[in-house]
Write an enzyme that holds these catalytic residues in place. Structure first.
Site, PDB file in Angstrom:
ATOM      1  N   CYS A  23      11.925 -29.648 -38.770  1.00 42.84           N
ATOM      2  CA  CYS A  23      11.244 -28.390 -38.461  1.00 42.84           C
ATOM      3  C   CYS A  23      10.182 -28.662 -37.410  1.00 42.84           C
ATOM      4  CB  CYS A  23      10.596 -27.804 -39.722  1.00 42.84           C
ATOM      5  SG  CYS A  23       9.704 -26.263 -39.420  1.00 42.84           S
ATOM      6  N   CYS A  62       6.566 -25.348 -37.285  1.00 37.38           N
ATOM      7  CA  CYS A  62       5.589 -25.043 -38.345  1.00 37.38           C
ATOM      8  C   CYS A  62       4.187 -24.977 -37.760  1.00 37.38           C
ATOM      9  CB  CYS A  62       5.658 -26.110 -39.432  1.00 37.38           C
ATOM     10  SG  CYS A  62       4.502 -25.825 -40.793  1.00 37.38           S
ATOM     11  N   ASP A  63       3.424 -23.946 -38.154  1.00 40.67           N
ATOM     12  CA  ASP A  63       2.053 -23.778 -37.664  1.00 40.67           C
ATOM     13  C   ASP A  63       1.028 -23.915 -38.781  1.00 40.67           C
ATOM     14  OD1 ASP A  63       2.542 -21.468 -39.054  1.00 40.67           O
ATOM     15  OD2 ASP A  63       2.038 -20.096 -37.432  1.00 40.67           O
ATOM     16  N   THR A  64       1.429 -24.557 -39.882  1.00 40.45           N
ATOM     17  CA  THR A  64       0.562 -24.659 -41.053  1.00 40.45           C
ATOM     18  C   THR A  64       0.006 -26.072 -41.202  1.00 40.45           C
ATOM     19  OG1 THR A  64       1.865 -22.973 -42.197  1.00 40.45           O
ATOM     20  CG2 THR A  64       0.455 -24.361 -43.555  1.00 40.45           C
ATOM     21  N   GLU A  90       7.537 -20.325 -52.287  1.00 40.31           N
ATOM     22  CA  GLU A  90       8.027 -20.272 -50.916  1.00 40.31           C
ATOM     23  C   GLU A  90       8.511 -21.670 -50.542  1.00 40.31           C
ATOM     24  OE1 GLU A  90       5.110 -18.570 -48.322  1.00 40.31           O
ATOM     25  OE2 GLU A  90       5.212 -16.614 -49.317  1.00 40.31           O
ATOM     26  N   HIS A 138      -1.181 -10.921 -42.306  1.00 46.30           N
ATOM     27  CA  HIS A 138      -2.478 -11.565 -42.514  1.00 46.30           C
ATOM     28  C   HIS A 138      -3.084 -12.009 -41.183  1.00 46.30           C
ATOM     29  CE1 HIS A 138       0.695 -14.563 -42.667  1.00 46.30           C
ATOM     30  NE2 HIS A 138      -0.166 -15.496 -42.388  1.00 46.30           N
TER      31      HIS A 138
END
Length: 209
Positions: A45, A48-50, A115, A203
């Protein structure tokens, strides 16, 4: 021992439960990317921005038992508030989420939402299962409540997943410099394939966590 990046109370920003108050428990670690930029090009992946590296986020830490972690999650919920929900996310939460924690959260009257990238089997007892599949990592999870596909992904086209056993199918435009174009494409795809619904990261639009 559970390694948790952060625990916080907010509104669910994505998918079928958008707008619902929930405690987010973000577990540290993932099996598809280390979370470090130097490893991104070789990761399964790459978008991903987390931040899920370490245990230094608000409410995060190392928890020695399921009860200790469940107590920390419970402490984030309004004292008299009903309808308790916890969203177990990451990283990849199924690396750590287990039967003991499921039992501890249920004992505290939480509905448990998960999730997951779906590459590992979750424990029994999950109340709401959201699969977010990643191209190049075929899921072992093939049924649940919602499938939320970040779009577009080369090799992860929606047709690959439409036959899986989920109640809801969402396309979520990939964030980043091409967000406007990705949103346009996701809207067009949903209009042409009405079994898919659009999910926005509300959000971020609202400026909340």
């Amino acid at each position: 021992m559970y390694a948790v990046k952060e625990i916080f109370y907010t509104l669910q920003g994505e998918g079928a439960n958008t707008g619902r108050p929930a405690v987010f428990c973000r577990f540290a670690g993932c099996n598809l990317w280390t979370g470090r930029e130097k490893d991104r090009s070789g990761a399964v992946c790459r978008f991903c921005d987390t931040d899920f590296v370490g245990t230094d986020g608000p409410g995060g830490g190392s928890f020695p038992s399921a009860d200790a972690l469940a107590d920390a999650i419970e402490a984030c919920w309004p004292e008299s508030g009903p309808g308790r929900m916890v969203v177990c996310t990451g990283g990849e939460p199924t690396l750590q989420l287990d039967a003991a924690l499921v039992d501890a959260l249920h004992a505290r009257r939480f509905t448990i939402a998960l999730e997951t990238n779906g590459t590992l089997a979750p424990p029994a007892g999950i109340d709401w299962l959201c699969l977010s599949p990643k191209a190049g990592a075929d899921p072992v999870v093939t049924q649940g409540d919602e499938l939320k596909l970040v779009y577009p992904q080369e090799g992860g086209e929606p047709d690959r997943y439409r036959g899986l056993g989920f109640r809801h199918f969402f396309l979520q435009p990939m964030d980043g410099p091409d967000l406007v174009e990705n949103t346009r494409r996701a809207v067009a795809y949903c209009l042409a394939h009405p079994e898919w619904r659009l999910s926005l990261q509300t959000h971020k639009l609202l400026g909340i966590r």
